[in-house]
Design a protein around this motif. Structure first.
Motif, PDB file in Angstrom:
ATOM      1  N   UNK A 117      39.045  26.602  46.811  1.00 61.91           N
ATOM      2  CA  UNK A 117      38.172  25.510  47.233  1.00 61.91           C
ATOM      3  C   UNK A 117      36.732  25.868  46.896  1.00 61.91           C
ATOM      4  N   UNK A 118      36.071  25.042  46.090  1.00 63.15           N
ATOM      5  CA  UNK A 118      34.767  25.357  45.518  1.00 63.15           C
ATOM      6  C   UNK A 118      33.690  24.465  46.115  1.00 63.15           C
ATOM      7  N   UNK A 119      32.787  25.080  46.865  1.00 61.60           N
ATOM      8  CA  UNK A 119      31.695  24.325  47.473  1.00 61.60           C
ATOM      9  C   UNK A 119      30.650  23.973  46.418  1.00 61.60           C
ATOM     10  N   UNK A 120      29.927  22.880  46.670  1.00 62.37           N
ATOM     11  CA  UNK A 120      28.847  22.460  45.777  1.00 62.37           C
ATOM     12  C   UNK A 120      27.501  22.963  46.254  1.00 62.37           C
ATOM     13  N   UNK A 121      26.502  22.817  45.376  1.00 63.77           N
ATOM     14  CA  UNK A 121      25.159  23.268  45.746  1.00 63.77           C
ATOM     15  C   UNK A 121      24.183  23.275  44.589  1.00 63.77           C
ATOM     16  N   UNK A 122      24.205  22.220  43.756  1.00 59.65           N
ATOM     17  CA  UNK A 122      23.239  22.117  42.673  1.00 59.65           C
ATOM     18  C   UNK A 122      23.338  23.285  41.707  1.00 59.65           C
ATOM     19  N   UNK A 123      22.173  23.818  41.313  1.00 62.53           N
ATOM     20  CA  UNK A 123      22.152  24.938  40.368  1.00 62.53           C
ATOM     21  C   UNK A 123      22.842  26.175  40.929  1.00 62.53           C
ATOM     22  N   UNK A 124      22.988  26.245  42.257  1.00 65.86           N
ATOM     23  CA  UNK A 124      23.699  27.384  42.842  1.00 65.86           C
ATOM     24  C   UNK A 124      25.187  27.364  42.480  1.00 65.86           C
ATOM     25  N   UNK A 181      31.612  33.744  40.865  1.00 66.46           N
ATOM     26  CA  UNK A 181      32.724  34.048  41.763  1.00 66.46           C
ATOM     27  C   UNK A 181      34.055  33.746  41.081  1.00 66.46           C
ATOM     28  N   UNK A 182      34.144  32.568  40.452  1.00 66.01           N
ATOM     29  CA  UNK A 182      35.380  32.198  39.745  1.00 66.01           C
ATOM     30  C   UNK A 182      35.688  33.207  38.645  1.00 66.01           C
ATOM     31  N   UNK A 183      34.663  33.573  37.886  1.00 65.14           N
ATOM     32  CA  UNK A 183      34.841  34.506  36.777  1.00 65.14           C
ATOM     33  C   UNK A 183      35.428  35.827  37.266  1.00 65.14           C
ATOM     34  N   UNK A 184      34.917  36.301  38.402  1.00 62.38           N
ATOM     35  CA  UNK A 184      35.413  37.565  38.944  1.00 62.38           C
ATOM     36  C   UNK A 184      36.844  37.415  39.461  1.00 62.38           C
ATOM     37  N   UNK A 185      37.160  36.281  40.077  1.00 61.04           N
ATOM     38  CA  UNK A 185      38.528  36.051  40.544  1.00 61.04           C
ATOM     39  C   UNK A 185      39.501  36.020  39.368  1.00 61.04           C
ATOM     40  N   UNK A 186      39.099  35.347  38.282  1.00 54.49           N
ATOM     41  CA  UNK A 186      39.954  35.321  37.100  1.00 54.49           C
ATOM     42  C   UNK A 186      40.133  36.728  36.547  1.00 54.49           C
ATOM     43  N   UNK A 187      39.067  37.496  36.547  1.00 55.56           N
ATOM     44  CA  UNK A 187      39.121  38.864  36.035  1.00 55.56           C
ATOM     45  C   UNK A 187      40.039  39.745  36.876  1.00 55.56           C
ATOM     46  N   UNK A 188      40.170  39.400  38.162  1.00 54.08           N
ATOM     47  CA  UNK A 188      41.028  40.188  39.061  1.00 54.08           C
ATOM     48  C   UNK A 188      42.502  39.836  38.907  1.00 54.08           C
ATOM     49  N   UNK A 189      42.804  38.805  38.113  1.00 53.70           N
ATOM     50  CA  UNK A 189      44.189  38.396  37.928  1.00 53.70           C
ATOM     51  C   UNK A 189      44.677  37.397  38.949  1.00 53.70           C
ATOM     52  N   UNK A 190      43.764  36.715  39.640  1.00 50.17           N
ATOM     53  CA  UNK A 190      44.159  35.744  40.663  1.00 50.17           C
ATOM     54  C   UNK A 190      45.048  34.659  40.060  1.00 50.17           C
ATOM     55  N   UNK A 191      46.125  34.358  40.745  1.00 49.98           N
ATOM     56  CA  UNK A 191      47.059  33.306  40.333  1.00 49.98           C
ATOM     57  C   UNK A 191      46.629  32.003  41.003  1.00 49.98           C
ATOM     58  N   UNK A 192      45.821  31.215  40.315  1.00 44.84           N
ATOM     59  CA  UNK A 192      45.253  29.995  40.897  1.00 44.84           C
ATOM     60  C   UNK A 192      46.250  28.862  40.745  1.00 44.84           C
ATOM     61  N   UNK A 193      46.749  28.359  41.890  1.00 43.44           N
ATOM     62  CA  UNK A 193      47.805  27.350  41.901  1.00 43.44           C
ATOM     63  C   UNK A 193      47.282  25.950  42.152  1.00 43.44           C
ATOM     64  N   UNK A 194      46.087  25.821  42.720  1.00 43.67           N
ATOM     65  CA  UNK A 194      45.484  24.508  42.980  1.00 43.67           C
ATOM     66  C   UNK A 194      43.995  24.728  43.203  1.00 43.67           C
ATOM     67  N   UNK A 207      50.730  26.540  47.405  1.00 45.73           N
ATOM     68  CA  UNK A 207      49.647  27.419  47.835  1.00 45.73           C
ATOM     69  C   UNK A 207      50.099  28.309  48.985  1.00 45.73           C
ATOM     70  N   UNK A 208      49.891  29.608  48.855  1.00 44.58           N
ATOM     71  CA  UNK A 208      50.169  30.537  49.954  1.00 44.58           C
ATOM     72  C   UNK A 208      48.887  31.053  50.596  1.00 44.58           C
ATOM     73  N   UNK A 209      47.804  31.109  49.809  1.00 38.35           N
ATOM     74  CA  UNK A 209      46.521  31.621  50.296  1.00 38.35           C
ATOM     75  C   UNK A 209      45.419  30.655  49.908  1.00 38.35           C
ATOM     76  N   UNK A 210      44.633  30.238  50.885  1.00 41.09           N
ATOM     77  CA  UNK A 210      43.479  29.373  50.637  1.00 41.09           C
ATOM     78  C   UNK A 210      42.222  30.238  50.613  1.00 41.09           C
ATOM     79  N   UNK A 211      41.502  30.206  49.481  1.00 47.12           N
ATOM     80  CA  UNK A 211      40.231  30.915  49.365  1.00 47.12           C
ATOM     81  C   UNK A 211      39.123  29.890  49.214  1.00 47.12           C
ATOM     82  N   UNK A 212      38.181  29.903  50.138  1.00 50.26           N
ATOM     83  CA  UNK A 212      37.018  29.020  50.067  1.00 50.26           C
ATOM     84  C   UNK A 212      35.860  29.807  49.477  1.00 50.26           C
ATOM     85  N   UNK A 213      35.357  29.357  48.333  1.00 47.93           N
ATOM     86  CA  UNK A 213      34.201  29.986  47.701  1.00 47.93           C
ATOM     87  C   UNK A 213      32.957  29.222  48.151  1.00 47.93           C
ATOM     88  N   UNK A 214      32.281  29.753  49.160  1.00 49.89           N
ATOM     89  CA  UNK A 214      31.130  29.097  49.776  1.00 49.89           C
ATOM     90  C   UNK A 214      29.870  29.381  48.963  1.00 49.89           C
TER      91      UNK A 214
END
Length: 341
Positions: free
Chosen positions: A14-21, A28-41, A214-221
């Motif tokens: 779950x990806x929060x918004x915030x303009x240029x932020x 954060x997404x880039x690092x999660x992908x680099x860690x091998x996260x299996x993104x299902x939704x 989905x088994x794990x919900x990760x909120x990227x604030x």
């Protein structure tokens, strides 16, 4: 987290918004992908919706590497099309002049609501439309094999969230999700006017919670829950008001979700839906407090790069501490009492 997607936890991101932020969210997404996260939704609002669209389209095109390339292409185009590009010059970005640029962004933010939503070329989100159309293959979002994507926009007439999914995520829907009324005119879809999804679902959690993949919900604030009391400075007051408004939906939804989970776990003979909800593991990657020190209007490439690198570092630190728990247990049991009291 395991890099073996056949055994690793299936993550709803779950990806929060915030303009240029949103560039911090990219990191954060880039690092999660680099860690091998299996993104299902994936779900997102505003800049989180744009990040989500680039992520899902990239995954559908060619997996994590294509997703990383798609996110960089998006943010490169944001910077290349920015009216601030001329200010991205080393002497102007010195330690001495940077605070003055920040004050300038604050002044523009205060004044913009009186003229930008009525300015042709700005009101219709022309520049952002071009960026998204040129960098994200929206047709990929409707692919049968694509990771499900849900984005939110806020119906102006009622204040309620409208969620768009998959192939229904058009260029108009993405613009509606990112439509800040201080900057742009409302986006019309199916006869209704829409503003930024951050007002009502920032980001949407429900479609990820009910997704049986989905088994794990990760909120990227992106916006910290707590911030300094602004005193009587108009710009600081405006920033704090914006932060509170755009976090209100997340505080509400996380509080409701953790409370309902506690009830579901204590309910004997729960039905399968409650059992699935009780079993879901919740995680929150909160942003560093220093993120609020930079402007959400600053789309210079140098600033975007700094935010991306901050997101990568912060996500790496979070994964080092919490990564072993993903797939095993929740790292978010409840929100701090002061947020929901």
């Amino acid at each position: 987290m395991s890099t073996d997607n056949t055994r690793s936890p299936r993550i709803g991101l779950a990806l929060q918004g915030g303009g240029a932020h949103g560039a911090y969210g990219w990191g954060v997404i880039d690092q999660l992908l680099d860690s091998g996260a299996n993104i299902a939704a994936v779900s997102g609002a505003s800049a989180g919706a744009l990040n989500g669209a680039a992520l899902v389209a990239g995954l559908a095109e060619g997996g994590p590497d294509a997703a990383r390339a798609g996110l960089e292409r998006l943010w490169r185009a944001v910077a290349d099309g920015s009216p601030l590009q001329a200010l991205d010059w080393a002497p102007l970005t010195s330690a001495f002049l940077e605070p003055w640029l920040g004050k300038g962004f604050d002044t523009v933010k205060l004044a913009s609501r009186y003229f930008l939503p009525f300015t042709p070329g700005v009101a219709d989100m022309r520049a952002l439309r071009k960026v998204v159309a040129d960098t994200i293959d929206l047709d990929r979002l409707g692919d049968a094999t694509a990771v499900p994507l849900h984005i939110s926009a806020t119906r102006v007439s009622t204040g309620a969230a409208r969620l768009f999914r998959g192939g229904a995520i058009t260029l108009d829907a993405l613009m509606a999700s990112a439509c800040l009324p201080d900057l742009f005119a409302a986006v019309e879809i199916d006869g209704d006017a829409y503003w930024d999804g951050g007002f009502s679902a920032n980001p949407p959690l429900e479609p990820l919670v009910v997704d049986d993949h989905v088994t794990d919900l990760i909120v990227a604030q992106i916006t910290p829950f707590e911030g300094p009391v602004p005193g009587r400075n108009p710009a600081a007051i405006a920033r704090r008001m914006s932060d509170i408004a755009f976090n209100a939906a997340l505080v509400r939804d996380l509080a409701a979700l953790t409370n309902v989970q506690a009830i579901a776990r204590d309910t004997a003979d729960a039905d399968p839906r409650l059992a699935a909800l009780a079993a879901m593991r919740l995680h929150l990657i909160p942003p560093p407090a220093t993120l609020s020190d930079s402007s959400k209007l600053d789309t210079r490439w140098s600033h975007i790069q700094r935010l991306r690198d901050l997101g990568r570092r912060h996500a790496a630190d979070w994964l080092a501490e919490n990564g072993p728990s993903v797939g095993c247990r929740s790292t978010l049991a409840a929100l701090p009492a002061e947020l929901v009291a």
